[in-house]
Design an enzyme around this catalytic site. Sequence first.
Site, short mmCIF file in Angstrom:
data_model
loop_
_atom_site.label_atom_id
_atom_site.label_comp_id
_atom_site.label_asym_id
_atom_site.label_seq_id
_atom_site.Cartn_x
_atom_site.Cartn_y
_atom_site.Cartn_z
N PHE A 1 3.60 4.85 -9.93
CA PHE A 1 2.78 3.64 -10.06
C PHE A 1 2.16 3.21 -8.74
O PHE A 1 1.17 2.49 -8.73
CB PHE A 1 3.56 2.48 -10.69
CG PHE A 1 4.91 2.23 -10.08
CD1 PHE A 1 5.04 1.50 -8.90
CD2 PHE A 1 6.05 2.70 -10.70
CE1 PHE A 1 6.28 1.27 -8.33
CE2 PHE A 1 7.31 2.47 -10.14
CZ PHE A 1 7.42 1.75 -8.95
N GLY B 1 -1.78 3.67 -7.86
CA GLY B 1 -2.84 2.74 -8.25
C GLY B 1 -2.47 1.28 -8.10
O GLY B 1 -3.27 0.40 -8.40
N HIS B 2 -1.25 0.98 -7.64
CA HIS B 2 -0.80 -0.42 -7.58
C HIS B 2 -0.12 -0.68 -6.24
O HIS B 2 1.10 -0.73 -6.17
CB HIS B 2 0.18 -0.70 -8.71
CG HIS B 2 0.36 -2.15 -9.02
ND1 HIS B 2 1.31 -2.93 -8.41
CD2 HIS B 2 -0.31 -2.97 -9.85
CE1 HIS B 2 1.25 -4.16 -8.90
NE2 HIS B 2 0.28 -4.21 -9.77
N PHE B 3 -0.74 -0.87 -5.23
CA PHE B 3 -2.17 -0.83 -4.96
C PHE B 3 -2.40 0.17 -3.85
O PHE B 3 -1.57 0.24 -2.95
CB PHE B 3 -2.68 -2.20 -4.52
CG PHE B 3 -2.46 -3.29 -5.53
CD1 PHE B 3 -3.33 -3.42 -6.61
CD2 PHE B 3 -1.40 -4.17 -5.43
CE1 PHE B 3 -3.15 -4.43 -7.55
CE2 PHE B 3 -1.21 -5.18 -6.36
CZ PHE B 3 -2.08 -5.30 -7.43
N VAL C 1 2.82 -2.06 -4.13
CA VAL C 1 3.66 -3.13 -4.66
C VAL C 1 4.13 -2.70 -6.05
O VAL C 1 3.33 -2.27 -6.88
CB VAL C 1 2.87 -4.46 -4.77
CG1 VAL C 1 3.72 -5.54 -5.43
CG2 VAL C 1 2.39 -4.91 -3.39
#
Length: 157
Positions: free
Chosen positions: A54, A57-59, A64
């Site tokens: 994750f 893309g986050h971020f 985070v």
Amino acid sequence: MTDNTAPISLPVNVEQIQQLLPHRYPFLLVDRVIEIVPDQSVVTLKNVTINEPFFNGHFPNHPVMPGVLLVEAMAQSAGLLTQLSARVKGGSPSSLFYLAKVDNARFNAPVVPGDQLRMEVRLKRLLRSMGLFEARTLVDGKEVASCELMCASRSEK
């Protein structure tokens, strides 16, 4: 453990967790069970690394952990409490455990690579196949997330 129930050998490692929960990579969000009081409470750990999918893309450039995954980790911890409690009582753990409701979710600080999550989950009430849990997640002793969870178990037929 006290009384005549079968003891749980702590820590419960990830291989044992995979026998109790249907989740697999990348959605298995508990690495270890370090404390349990059957039918009352559980403490679990999750080591957060930059390799988590994750974070792509986050971020980008500011990783985070998504809050919904913190809630999911707490729900999986609640599932482990019920599964391990059933095993101690000599019963057969339910193979499916569903998150039915989330109340009062709070996110107090970001979770970033290198953090170790400590999930503390307490069973407030058990009604038939529904459990109401109070959960919180800490990093270095500081609460980063908390919520109330309602989970439902269903035996596979």
